[in-house]
Design an enzyme around this catalytic site. Structure first.
Site, mmCIF file in Angstrom:
data_model
loop_
_atom_site.group_PDB
_atom_site.id
_atom_site.type_symbol
_atom_site.label_atom_id
_atom_site.label_comp_id
_atom_site.label_asym_id
_atom_site.label_seq_id
_atom_site.Cartn_x
_atom_site.Cartn_y
_atom_site.Cartn_z
ATOM 1 C CG ASP A 1 -1.047 18.878 1.855
ATOM 2 O OD1 ASP A 1 0.159 18.996 1.539
ATOM 3 O OD2 ASP A 1 -1.512 17.879 2.420
ATOM 4 C CE1 TYR B 1 5.496 23.219 9.936
ATOM 5 C CE2 TYR B 1 6.851 21.337 9.352
ATOM 6 C CZ TYR B 1 5.656 22.012 9.278
ATOM 7 O OH TYR B 1 4.626 21.489 8.552
ATOM 8 C CE LYS C 1 -5.447 35.502 11.340
ATOM 9 N NZ LYS C 1 -6.717 35.580 10.592
ATOM 10 C CG ASP D 1 2.722 21.416 5.963
ATOM 11 O OD1 ASP D 1 3.043 20.651 5.038
ATOM 12 O OD2 ASP D 1 2.129 21.038 6.992
ATOM 13 C CG ASP E 1 -8.034 34.592 7.372
ATOM 14 O OD1 ASP E 1 -7.180 35.313 6.802
ATOM 15 O OD2 ASP E 1 -8.835 35.043 8.209
#
Ligand code: IPM
Ligand code: MN
Length: 357
Positions: A251, A142, A191, A247, A223
């Site tokens: 959700d 970001y 990751k 982020d 993942d």
């Protein structure tokens, strides 16, 4: 106590849901004898329309010089094609950055009253969902270097994901400290099988976990986390992860609870100044209809009382009031079910405020 709260209502449903949170805060003031002064600052599209920028310098100063910030939501299709440098979301990122809000806490809790509102089967969520996502908020992709340019005659674009040791360590500490007050487990999400930034992340988290022998620790690839959240969400207590992974996963996790409209968040700095906002967006499709769910914002206001103002009893009072209103079968449309009473956004706010005594 006297507190100054900067209120950023923002775009879309932002003003509607924020008004309901203020209604609840006003009730807290009268019951507990506090004095909250609200300073209103335009942010996002509404500010672009008025001033040509998503937040003015004076607005930013106001955010820095107060006891805490309450935010509705920013953005909408109207501003989708403005210059990227003045997009509504830019203001949100700027506030996070300028105020040093590096720790984003996103509690994901299933209200038992809504256990069949989740799109997931009872066998998955029936055991209860109570996890905390600790998202790094002022670093990573970001805030890395962005480039859009031409190479070999064609356009390219790149975004850099960069983390320093200390940035990882301070967010890790928030996660371990939170886990100590909860069920004592940290799942660090990365990751590391592909990314260097994740390999450093893992190294720092492992070093930290040595300092917290009583906290159970695990590494989970992002993942795999996305899968585990749906397969067996009960295995998680505290999830700590970098900005963009957080982020996306937050959700996803919100759906375990039935509606993203119920989810609050706190963005904390190293001091007491914080920003509190629901995790959902500005929902322009339902804006102005008084049908949005204000509970995420109301619960964010409760987090403000708990984390920035050290008002635990007052925060409990708000959370209990929300529980009571759900027990009484009142529902906004997003969580409406057969046999329940559907209410508007403004009615939901009043119902919650009325139950604070
Ligand atoms: C969130 C939002 C923001 C983010 C957007 C609006 C910039 O999605 O708070 O989760 O990506 O952080
Ligand atoms: Mn998001």
């Amino acid at each position: 106590m006297k507190k100054v709260i900067t209120v950023l209502k923002g775009d879309g449903i932002g003003p509607e849901i924020t008004n309901e949170a203020l209604k609840v805060l006003d009730k807290i003031c009268s019951v507990y004898n506090h004095e909250f002064t609200y300073k209103y600052v335009d942010i996002g599209g509404v500010s672009i329309d008025k001033y040509g920028v998503p937040i003015t310098d004076e607005g930013m100063e106001q955010c820095k010089n107060c006891d805490s910030v309450l935010l509705g939501a920013v953005g909408g299709p109207k501003w989708d094609y403005v210059d990227p440098s003045i997009r509504p979301e830019k203001a949100l990122l700027a506030v996070r950055h300028e105020l040093g809000l590096f720790a984003n806490l996103r509690p994901t809790k299933l209200f038992t009253q809504l256990s069949n509102a989740s799109p997931l089967k009872e066998t998955i969520v029936g055991g209860g969902i109570d996890l905390l996502i600790v998202r790094e908020l002022t670093g990573g992709i970001y805030f890395g270097k962005r480039v859009t340019d031409t190479e070999n005659g064609e356009l390219f674009a790149s975004d850099e994901m960069k983390y320093s040791y200390s940035e990882i360590e301070r967010i890790g500490r928030v996660a371990f400290e939170s886990a100590k007050k909860r069920r004592g487990k940290v799942s660090s999400v990365d990751k590391a099988n592909v990314l260097d930034s994740s390999r450093l992340w893992r190294k720092v988290m492992h070093a930290l976990s040595e300092e917290y022998p009583d906290v159970e620790y695990e590494d989970v690839l992002v993942d795999n986390t996305a899968m585990q959240l749906i397969r067996n969400p009960g295995r998680f207590d505290v999830i700590v992860t970098e900005n963009m992974f957080g982020d996306i996963l937050s959700d996803e996790a919100s759906m375990l609870t039935g509606s993203i409209g119920m989810m609050p968040s706190a963005s904390l700095s190293s001091g007491s100044l914080g920003m509190y906002e629901p995790i959902h967006g500005s929902a322009p499709d339902i804006a102005g209809q008084d049908i949005a769910n204000p509970i995420g914002t109301i619960l964010s206001a409760a987090m403000m009382l708990r984390y920035s103002f050290d008002m635990a009893a007052e925060a409990d009072a708000i959370e209990n009031a929300v529980n009571e209103v759900l027990d009484l079968s009142y529902r906004t449309v997003d969580i409406m079910q057969e046999g329940k009473t559907q209410v508007k956004c403004s009615e939901m706010g009043t119902l919650v405020a009325d139950r604070i005594k």
